[in-house]
Scaffold this motif. Structure first.
Motif, short mmCIF file in Angstrom:
data_model
loop_
_atom_site.label_atom_id
_atom_site.label_comp_id
_atom_site.label_asym_id
_atom_site.label_seq_id
_atom_site.Cartn_x
_atom_site.Cartn_y
_atom_site.Cartn_z
N ASP A 154 1.84 63.91 53.17
CA ASP A 154 1.59 64.89 54.22
C ASP A 154 2.78 65.84 54.35
OD1 ASP A 154 1.93 65.53 57.38
OD2 ASP A 154 -0.20 65.42 56.82
N ASN A 155 2.49 67.13 54.42
CA ASN A 155 3.56 68.13 54.45
C ASN A 155 4.46 67.98 55.67
OD1 ASN A 155 2.83 69.38 52.04
ND2 ASN A 155 1.38 70.77 53.06
N GLU A 156 3.87 67.65 56.80
CA GLU A 156 4.66 67.49 58.02
C GLU A 156 5.62 66.31 57.89
OE1 GLU A 156 4.06 66.81 62.86
OE2 GLU A 156 2.32 67.04 61.53
N MET A 193 4.77 65.24 40.66
CA MET A 193 4.77 64.04 41.48
C MET A 193 3.74 64.14 42.59
SD MET A 193 8.04 62.07 43.09
CE MET A 193 8.22 62.66 44.73
N SER A 194 3.52 65.36 43.08
CA SER A 194 2.56 65.54 44.16
C SER A 194 1.14 65.24 43.70
CB SER A 194 2.64 66.97 44.71
OG SER A 194 2.38 67.89 43.66
N SER A 195 0.89 65.41 42.37
CA SER A 195 -0.44 65.12 41.86
C SER A 195 -0.70 63.61 41.79
CB SER A 195 -0.62 65.74 40.47
OG SER A 195 0.34 65.21 39.58
N LEU A 196 0.36 62.80 41.72
CA LEU A 196 0.21 61.35 41.63
C LEU A 196 0.16 60.70 43.00
CD1 LEU A 196 2.69 60.62 38.70
CD2 LEU A 196 0.21 60.83 38.59
N LEU A 197 0.82 61.29 43.96
CA LEU A 197 0.87 60.71 45.30
C LEU A 197 0.82 61.84 46.32
CD1 LEU A 197 1.25 58.16 47.05
CD2 LEU A 197 3.71 58.56 46.93
N LYS A 198 -0.19 61.79 47.16
CA LYS A 198 -0.35 62.84 48.17
C LYS A 198 0.50 62.50 49.40
CE LYS A 198 -3.82 65.42 50.78
NZ LYS A 198 -5.27 65.57 51.07
N LYS A 206 9.86 66.25 57.72
CA LYS A 206 10.71 65.40 58.56
C LYS A 206 11.64 64.52 57.72
CE LYS A 206 7.56 65.20 62.53
NZ LYS A 206 6.73 64.32 63.39
N VAL A 207 11.10 64.01 56.62
CA VAL A 207 11.92 63.17 55.72
C VAL A 207 13.02 64.00 55.09
CG1 VAL A 207 11.91 61.83 53.58
CG2 VAL A 207 10.09 61.50 55.26
N ASP A 208 12.70 65.21 54.67
CA ASP A 208 13.71 66.09 54.09
C ASP A 208 14.80 66.42 55.12
OD1 ASP A 208 12.39 66.10 51.70
OD2 ASP A 208 11.34 68.01 52.05
N ALA A 209 14.39 66.62 56.36
CA ALA A 209 15.37 66.89 57.42
C ALA A 209 16.28 65.68 57.64
CB ALA A 209 14.65 67.25 58.72
N PHE A 210 15.69 64.48 57.56
CA PHE A 210 16.49 63.25 57.70
C PHE A 210 17.50 63.14 56.57
CE2 PHE A 210 16.98 58.85 56.25
CZ PHE A 210 17.61 58.28 57.35
N ARG A 211 17.06 63.42 55.34
CA ARG A 211 17.97 63.36 54.19
C ARG A 211 19.11 64.35 54.35
NH1 ARG A 211 15.84 61.74 49.03
NH2 ARG A 211 16.83 63.59 48.16
#
Length: 256
Positions: free
Chosen positions: A8-10, A1-6, A14-19
């Motif tokens: 930003d790691n930061e 999936m990362s190859s299809l849509l880049k 933050k999104v993972d922390a929200f989830r």
């Protein structure tokens, strides 16, 4: 999936922390908050404030006195008024000339609301708002658990969608309770204004009493419905928790 849509790691962090925060909060709501709240509301339904049998106890006095009738000192005054109305109708104006008492100021100052109902409403409104907010959190959690769209093996996904639909329905019903309270205040205010303008009409006074009684009964029903919704959501999610959290056991890593 990362190859299809880049991404930003930061931002991804933050999104993972929200989830993770939503997941922890929602699971605590279902496991602890919902059952505790339903027991709290069930206890509230036994409170004397919401179990008044004689509805006369919730009536509020309307401090608007009936003025003395105005006597016409001259018979021609009455005839002239009738002639004026007749002339207006003949001129094509269909507006009724009958008007009430002009109200410049309330004799006793501000006309108070029904204090008994205001106190009860102030206790019920926070419960309605709480249900809406908690349902929104749990709904977001379930939506985040829905896996990507694939052919077949969608039984668990359908359970997730049913859960989201039920949570959305509960949110809507709770919001309608707030609308109902607003309509009560508006309707009562219009009726009190009518009493001030037409103090001799007893039916307006009786109607205010009737809507006060109706609102009291409605508030008890609202509290009962809030309790029932917590019971229903808690039961539904617990019974289907396995499918909600793992809709596709063989594709657990496909969740996004």
């Amino acid at each position: 999936m990362s190859s299809l849509l880049k991404v930003d790691n930061e931002i991804k962090t933050k999104v993972d922390a929200f989830r993770e925060r939503i997941t922890a909060e929602a699971e605590d709501l279902v496991a602890n908050f919902f059952p505790n709240k339903l027991l709290e509301l069930d206890h509230f339904l036994k409170d004397p404030i919401i179990n008044i049998t004689e509805l006369k106890e919730i009536h509020s006095e309307i401090n608007l006195t009936v003025p003395d009738p105005i006597l016409l000192s001259n018979l021609h005054d009455g005839l002239e008024a009738q002639n004026a109305k007749k002339r207006k109708l003949e001129d094509g104006g269909g507006e009724d000339m009958v008007t009430g008492t002009k109200v410049f100021v309330m004799p006793g100052g501000m006309m108070k609301s029904n204090a008994n109902l205001v106190d009860l409403i102030e206790k019920v409104k926070p419960e309605i708002r709480t249900l809406i907010e908690k349902c929104n959190t749990v709904k977001m959690w379930v939506q985040l658990l829905i896996p990507r769209i694939e052919d077949g093996n969608n039984f668990g996904v359908s359970i997730q969608e049913e859960t989201v639909a039920e949570l959305r329905t509960v949110e809507g019903e709770a919001a309608s309770y707030l609308d109902q309270i607003s309509r009560y205040y508006i309707t009562r205010a219009k009726l009190v204004s009518k009493i001030a303008k037409y103090p001799h009409v007893e039916d307006y006074r009786r109607t205010v009493t009737e809507i006060d009684e109706k609102e009291y009964i409605s508030l008890k029903i609202i509290v009962s419905e809030l309790r029932n919704q917590y019971v229903t959501l808690h039961d539904m999610i617990l019974k289907n928790i396995e499918k909600i959290k793992r809709p596709r056991s063989s594709n657990a890593d496909a969740l996004y």
